[in-house]
Design an enzyme around this catalytic site. Sequence first.
Site, PDB file in Angstrom:
ATOM      1  N   ASP A 274       0.868  -1.161   0.000  1.00 45.65           N
ATOM      2  CA  ASP A 274       0.000   0.000   0.000  1.00 45.65           C
ATOM      3  C   ASP A 274       0.914   1.223   0.000  1.00 45.65           C
ATOM      4  O   ASP A 274       2.106   1.125   0.326  1.00 45.65           O
ATOM      5  CB  ASP A 274      -0.930  -0.002   1.202  1.00 45.65           C
ATOM      6  CG  ASP A 274      -2.229   0.750   0.940  1.00 45.65           C
ATOM      7  OD1 ASP A 274      -2.248   1.602   0.027  1.00 45.65           O
ATOM      8  OD2 ASP A 274      -3.221   0.496   1.634  1.00 45.65           O
ATOM      9  N   GLU A 622     -17.223  10.116   5.047  1.00 43.86           N
ATOM     10  CA  GLU A 622     -16.603   8.803   5.262  1.00 43.86           C
ATOM     11  C   GLU A 622     -15.699   8.467   4.087  1.00 43.86           C
ATOM     12  O   GLU A 622     -16.030   8.742   2.932  1.00 43.86           O
ATOM     13  CB  GLU A 622     -17.660   7.708   5.456  1.00 43.86           C
ATOM     14  CG  GLU A 622     -18.569   7.488   4.262  1.00 43.86           C
ATOM     15  CD  GLU A 622     -19.438   6.244   4.417  1.00 43.86           C
ATOM     16  OE1 GLU A 622     -19.221   5.442   5.351  1.00 43.86           O
ATOM     17  OE2 GLU A 622     -20.347   6.066   3.581  1.00 43.86           O
TER      18      GLU A 622
END
Length: 875
Positions: A274, A622
Site C-alpha cells: 500500500d 466517510e
Amino acid sequence: MKNPLNLLIVLILVATASCKSPKKTDYTYVFQDPEKSIEVRVDDLVSKLTLEEKVAQMLNAAPAIERLGIPAYDWWNEVLHGVARTPYKVTVFPQAIGMAATFDTLSLFHMADYSALEGRAIYNKAIADGKEGQRYVGLTYWTPNINIFRDPRWGRGQETYGEDPYLTAMLGKAFVHGLQGDDPKYLKAAACAKHYAVHSGPEPLRHVFDVTVSKYDLWDTYLPAFEELVVRGKVAGVMCAYNAYQGQPCCGSDLLMTDILRNQWKFDGYVTSDCWAIDDFYKNHKTHPDAVSASADAVMHGTDLDCGEEAYKGLVQAVKEGKITEKQIDVSVKRLFTIRFKLGMFDPVSMVKYAQTPVSVLESEPHRAHALKMAQQSIVLLKNQNNVLPLSKKLKKIAVLGPNADNEISVLGNYNGTPSEVVTALKGIKSKLGSGTEVVYERATTFTKDTLLVYRDVTAQYSLDGKKGVKAEYFSNKELSGTPVVSRMEQDINHSWQEGETVVNQMKAYSFSARYTTDYKATETGIITFEVEGDDGYRFTIDGKEVLNAWTRNRWGAKSFKLQTEKGKSYRLVIEYYQDGGKASIKLRAGDFKKTNFQQLANRLKDADAIIYVGGISPQLEGEEMKVNEVGFDGGDRTSILLPGVQTEIMKALQSTGKPLVFVMMTGSAIATPWEAENVPAIVNAWYGGQSAGTAIADVLFGDYNPAGRLPVTFYGKDSDLPPFNDYSMTNRTYRYFTGKPLFEFGHGLSYTNFTYDQLSIPANVKSGNNVSVKVRVTNSGSRDGDEVVQLYLSHDSKDKTALRSLKGFKRVSLKKGESQVISFTLNPQDLAIVGEDGTARQPKGKVLITAGGSQPNQSAISQKKVAQKVLTVL
C-alpha cells in the site's frame, strides 16, 4: 524422383516457401522478440539491467530505461467502480458496496469488462497524447478491495463487497475475470486484491495498528476471499496492508506473505505495498531502524513493488551491506516485468487485440446502459408500509429535500472517475415527472446541522486593477515559487481537475499551485460568509490577514469565515492553493448562514402530494484517512452509526404534515435508523449509485423499476450493538455471529411483488467429501414482474465453534408474475466444511440445516414461505 510431375510440384513448393516473408530475426535483444516465451524474454531483459536500474523499476513510478528502449511506467491506477482519477471522461458505475447489493456476479463481470476496455482505450490514448508513464493511465489496477466489512464505522467499507466472505469472494472473482479477460496470452488489464490482510480500520490508526486475531477468525473470515482470488481467480496482483499483523508489518509478515501467500497458495504474481506502507516499517511501526533494513525485509517477504518515493531506494545500499542479494532483487523485478509483458506492452499493436481498443468505447452506450442497470439493481427497498411506493407520476406537487438530493459528490462515491453527465436524485425525479408535476426543492439541512450556507452570486462584485473578475496565477510546483506559467483574469474561483488533466496551457494537474486575487466590493453593510472548499491544501487571506488555513492535505474540506462589511468598501481576497496528488479542486463561494425552521418548512409543504427526503451520509464524511470536523465522524470513520440527529428531527417535522414521506438514504455503510424504521412509511437505500443514480432512484420511486437489491451488510439498530472498533475478533459481528436483533438483516430487501418458495430438494444424507445438489422452486406470486435474489444458507449443528449461519450460494433471477423457476446449487466439500480452532478446515459429520429463500431464515419468513428448509446429514 521418377515422376517429372512430382519433381515439378516439389520445386514449386520450395519456391513458394522461399517467397514467404522471412521470420524477423533482426531484434537487438532477445526480450524484444514476441515469438519468444515471456519467461525467456523477461530473463533476458533483467539480465541486462544494472542494480540501480532494477531497484528503480521496483518503485510505482518506474523510470524509462532509454538505452534498452523501455518506456517509463507508473503502476498506480484504480478501477473500483469504473476507471478512477484519469484525465479522460469515463463511465462511473455504483460504488463497490452498491454493486455488492446487486448480488449479481454477471453484472460485476460485465462492469469489470467494460471498465477494462475503457482502461485500454485510456492507455492507448495516453500513449498517443504523449502521457505514457503518467499516473492513472496504466493497466495495473489496484482493485478489488476484498477486505471484510466487519464494522460499519469503517469509512472505507464502501469500497468493499460487504461483510460476508463468500459473497465477497464470488463477486471479487467475477470482477477479476471480467477485468483480466480470457485471452490465453495477454491480460486485458491486471487486477490486484487488496488489502492483504486483516485490514478494516480504524483509519486514523492504520499506519501504527497491530492486529492479532485467532487462527479461527483468520481462516474463517479474513482469508477466504483472498484465497479464492489467488488460487482460483488467478488475480495478477496482491496489495499488502498498512497495519501490522502479530507484530510484523503486513508487507513483511512471515505468516501472511511467506507461509500462506507464496508457499501455501503458490502465488507467483506481483505484490505491491500500500502506498508508503514500507515507510511505516521504520517511521510508525518502529519494527525496523531505517529504509535500508525495511526495504530488504519487505522484498525478502515477497513485496515486489514499493508504492512510494523513498523506501525502496534503500535497496541499493541493502545489497552493498549484504542485507539482501541482487539475485533476490531479480525475483521481484522479473515478477514485475512479467506482468508488463503479459499486458502486451512490448509487443506490436497488431499482436495484442486489447491494444487496438478505440477511444470510442469511453462512455459508450452499452457502458452507460450498464451503469444505469447496476444502479437500479443496487437499490434496496428497506421498508414499504401500506405500499406507499411506487408513487404515482400524476401527482401535482412533490417536495424533494435533503443534503443528498442534489449532491454529485455522494452520487460518485470515492475512488471515482468523472463522467460527462451526473444525474442526482433531484435531476432524476424532475426528468421522470416532466412539466406536469411541480417539484419543489430545498436542501433544508447539511448532513449534521440545521444551519446551512445559502449561496448568493457575488461574482459581479469581483474586480482587480479596473478589470472584472479574479486574477489567477498558476505555478508548475507546489510552492507558488518562480514565474507563473500563466497569469490571467477569470470570472470566479470554481475549478475541478482530475490528476493529469490540463490546467492551463500545457501544464497538467500534477503537483501544481495557484494564487487567486481579487477585490470584493460590498454592496451593503452587514455580514457575508465566504466558504472555501478544496481538495488538498489552501489558505485564505482577507486584506492580508489569514482567516482560513487548510494547508495540510484537506480532502473535500470546506471552511467558512464571516466577514463584517461596510457598504462601498473593497476587501482584498487572496486564495493560495496547491495540489498534492489525485483530484484537484478549489472553490470560493459566498452566502449567508440561515437556520432552517423545520415546522415552518413543514407548513410550507402541506400542499405537497408527497415528500421525498434524500439524506444519509456522503464521501465528504466517510472515506480514506480524511480530516472531518463533524460530530459523529473521525478521520474518515464514524464514531456513531446513528443517522445524524438533525435528519431525524427534520423527518419528524415532515411526517407531521400527514403526507406520504419517503426517505431515500445514500450511504456507503450501514446506518442505524431506529426512529425512521418505526415511523417513516417508505425507506429506500440507494448507496452511492454512480453517474445514473438519480435516474435509477426515480425509476424505483415511480415504479418503472421493481427493486431487488439486497443488503450486503447488517444494519444494526444502535451503537451498543457493536464491539469496540479496534477489536478484530468476529464475536458478535456481522450476521454470521451477531446474536442481537438487527434493524435490517444481511440479505434483506423488499420488492413490489411477492415470491414464495417450495419443493426444496436435497439428499437425506451424504458421505463426507461428496458434493450435494440443492434445488428449490421459486414462484413470483405477486402482481408484477420482478427480480428475486435466491440465497442459500447453511447452519451446522456442531459443538465446535462455527457461524450461526453462512451464505453458500446466491442467484439473481427475473420472473414474470405467476412464473416459477427451479434454482439449482451445488455444495462442494469446501462449502460444507467448517474451520477449526487451529485454522484448518474440515467437514464434520452430523446435521446441517439448509435454507433456500429470499432472505435469512426466521419464523416470519418460514411461515410466509419466503424460505424453505431441510436438514442434511453428513455421514
